[in-house]
Design a protein around this motif. Structure first.
Motif, mmCIF file in Angstrom:
data_model
loop_
_atom_site.group_PDB
_atom_site.id
_atom_site.type_symbol
_atom_site.label_atom_id
_atom_site.label_comp_id
_atom_site.label_asym_id
_atom_site.label_seq_id
_atom_site.Cartn_x
_atom_site.Cartn_y
_atom_site.Cartn_z
ATOM 1 N N ALA A 1 45.100 28.900 18.486
ATOM 2 C CA ALA A 1 46.455 29.106 17.961
ATOM 3 C C ALA A 1 46.408 29.501 16.483
ATOM 4 C CB ALA A 1 47.294 27.848 18.156
ATOM 5 N N GLN A 2 45.523 28.856 15.716
ATOM 6 C CA GLN A 2 45.377 29.192 14.298
ATOM 7 C C GLN A 2 44.875 30.629 14.140
ATOM 8 O OE1 GLN A 2 42.705 26.106 13.012
ATOM 9 N NE2 GLN A 2 44.346 24.652 12.606
ATOM 10 N N LEU A 3 43.929 31.012 14.998
ATOM 11 C CA LEU A 3 43.421 32.382 14.951
ATOM 12 C C LEU A 3 44.527 33.387 15.241
ATOM 13 C CD1 LEU A 3 40.006 31.938 16.771
ATOM 14 C CD2 LEU A 3 40.322 32.681 14.408
ATOM 15 N N LEU A 4 45.342 33.112 16.253
ATOM 16 C CA LEU A 4 46.438 34.021 16.602
ATOM 17 C C LEU A 4 47.423 34.165 15.451
ATOM 18 C CD1 LEU A 4 47.144 33.149 20.335
ATOM 19 C CD2 LEU A 4 46.312 35.316 19.402
ATOM 20 N N ALA A 5 47.674 33.066 14.746
ATOM 21 C CA ALA A 5 48.605 33.105 13.621
ATOM 22 C C ALA A 5 48.078 34.006 12.506
ATOM 23 C CB ALA A 5 48.852 31.699 13.089
ATOM 24 N N LYS A 6 46.756 34.140 12.402
ATOM 25 C CA LYS A 6 46.147 34.950 11.348
ATOM 26 C C LYS A 6 45.733 36.335 11.832
ATOM 27 C CE LYS A 6 43.939 30.808 9.588
ATOM 28 N NZ LYS A 6 42.664 30.133 9.595
ATOM 29 N N LYS A 7 46.042 36.671 13.064
ATOM 30 C CA LYS A 7 45.551 37.907 13.686
ATOM 31 C C LYS A 7 45.733 39.135 12.799
ATOM 32 C CE LYS A 7 46.005 40.840 17.749
ATOM 33 N NZ LYS A 7 46.579 41.010 19.069
ATOM 34 N N ASN A 8 46.880 39.271 12.175
ATOM 35 C CA ASN A 8 47.162 40.458 11.365
ATOM 36 C C ASN A 8 46.327 40.512 10.087
ATOM 37 O OD1 ASN A 8 49.000 41.462 13.207
ATOM 38 N ND2 ASN A 8 50.710 40.398 12.258
ATOM 39 N N ASP A 9 45.756 39.382 9.687
ATOM 40 C CA ASP A 9 44.917 39.341 8.488
ATOM 41 C C ASP A 9 43.442 39.539 8.814
ATOM 42 O OD1 ASP A 9 47.193 38.748 6.977
ATOM 43 O OD2 ASP A 9 46.939 36.592 7.296
ATOM 44 N N LEU A 10 43.106 39.586 10.084
ATOM 45 C CA LEU A 10 41.703 39.620 10.504
ATOM 46 C C LEU A 10 41.348 40.998 11.071
ATOM 47 C CD1 LEU A 10 41.650 36.108 12.231
ATOM 48 C CD2 LEU A 10 40.873 36.688 9.921
ATOM 49 N N LYS A 11 41.361 41.993 10.194
ATOM 50 C CA LYS A 11 41.123 43.365 10.651
ATOM 51 C C LYS A 11 39.970 44.050 9.929
ATOM 52 C CE LYS A 11 45.852 44.179 12.119
ATOM 53 N NZ LYS A 11 47.043 44.996 12.003
ATOM 54 N N SER A 12 39.252 43.335 9.091
ATOM 55 C CA SER A 12 38.196 43.985 8.308
ATOM 56 C C SER A 12 36.920 44.168 9.121
ATOM 57 C CB SER A 12 37.880 43.163 7.051
ATOM 58 O OG SER A 12 37.117 42.024 7.400
ATOM 59 N N GLY A 13 36.115 45.102 8.666
ATOM 60 C CA GLY A 13 34.826 45.343 9.298
ATOM 61 C C GLY A 13 33.897 44.156 9.165
ATOM 62 N N SER A 14 33.958 43.452 8.044
ATOM 63 C CA SER A 14 33.071 42.288 7.873
ATOM 64 C C SER A 14 33.460 41.173 8.841
ATOM 65 C CB SER A 14 33.074 41.787 6.426
ATOM 66 O OG SER A 14 34.356 41.379 6.026
ATOM 67 N N PHE A 15 34.756 40.997 9.097
ATOM 68 C CA PHE A 15 35.180 40.001 10.080
ATOM 69 C C PHE A 15 34.708 40.403 11.474
ATOM 70 C CE2 PHE A 15 38.267 38.768 13.357
ATOM 71 C CZ PHE A 15 38.049 37.408 13.349
ATOM 72 N N ARG A 16 34.883 41.672 11.820
ATOM 73 C CA ARG A 16 34.445 42.169 13.128
ATOM 74 C C ARG A 16 32.953 41.915 13.334
ATOM 75 N NH1 ARG A 16 34.224 48.004 12.528
ATOM 76 N NH2 ARG A 16 32.355 47.325 11.462
ATOM 77 N N ASP A 17 32.149 42.317 12.352
ATOM 78 C CA ASP A 17 30.696 42.174 12.476
ATOM 79 C C ASP A 17 30.275 40.709 12.508
ATOM 80 O OD1 ASP A 17 30.735 44.916 12.394
ATOM 81 O OD2 ASP A 17 29.866 45.073 10.381
ATOM 82 N N ALA A 18 30.866 39.903 11.638
ATOM 83 C CA ALA A 18 30.516 38.482 11.596
ATOM 84 C C ALA A 18 30.923 37.775 12.889
ATOM 85 C CB ALA A 18 31.178 37.809 10.385
ATOM 86 N N SER A 19 32.053 38.157 13.444
ATOM 87 C CA SER A 19 32.504 37.551 14.703
ATOM 88 C C SER A 19 31.554 37.873 15.844
ATOM 89 C CB SER A 19 33.908 38.034 15.063
ATOM 90 O OG SER A 19 34.831 37.601 14.111
ATOM 91 N N MET A 20 31.124 39.119 15.917
ATOM 92 C CA MET A 20 30.202 39.508 16.988
ATOM 93 C C MET A 20 28.836 38.853 16.794
ATOM 94 S SD MET A 20 31.932 41.135 19.141
ATOM 95 C CE MET A 20 33.119 39.889 18.617
ATOM 96 N N ALA A 21 28.413 38.728 15.540
ATOM 97 C CA ALA A 21 27.158 38.029 15.249
ATOM 98 C C ALA A 21 27.268 36.561 15.671
ATOM 99 C CB ALA A 21 26.820 38.149 13.761
#
Length: 151
Positions: A16-36
């Motif tokens: 739920a916390q992640l969904l609330a921040k969804k619009n702030d989580l669009k950077s390439g570093s977040f994408r790469d770190a999440s997949m890692a």
């Protein structure tokens, strides 16, 4: 309340916390770190069989927060990190943790990466000690206290 019930409640809260921040989580570093992070959790016991790889890939594709990014791009990055870990786990883990650490410049992203690791780790109903250990290591790489996430 049983430990498992507390964990399920915590994972639900984190999603739920992640969904609330969804619009702030669009950077390439977040994408790469999440997949890692997802690759670390999948390979936490030192191996990743095809079924586990497929299951985590499906979790990634169905995660609302990660839908900010093209699914095929996420899958490709996840597979790259898993391949590093399965080729040489110890060496690969150092490299993959460096990818995770790139998110520490933005504390909200860093926390979200840890939360994704916990959500993915617990999705099969068992957030085991190996999975907890790699998420804890990721916390250190992100300069976050593991106890903040009950680790």
């Amino acid at each position: 309340m049983a430990l498992w019930d507390r964990f399920k409640e915590s994972a639900s809260t984190m999603q739920a916390q992640l969904l609330a921040k969804k619009n702030d989580l669009k950077s390439g570093s977040f994408r790469d770190a999440s997949m890692a992070m997802c690759a670390l959790v999948a390979a936490a016991d030192g191996t990743v069989d095809q079924a586990e790889r497929q299951r985590v890939a499906q979790l990634i594709a169905s995660n609302d927060v990660l839908q900010n990014f093209p699914a095929d791009d996420l899958r490709r990055r996840f597979d790259e990190y898993v391949n590093k870990l399965t080729t040489d786990f110890d060496f690969g883990k150092v490299s993959v943790l460096q990818e995770v650490a790139k998110a520490k410049k933005k504390p909200a992203e860093a926390r979200a990466v840890v939360q994704i690791g916990i959500v993915i780790g617990g999705a099969d109903g068992d957030f085991d000690k190996d999975e907890q250990a790699v998420v804890r290591e990721a916390c250190y790489a992100l300069d976050l206290p593991p106890h903040e996430f009950d680790l």
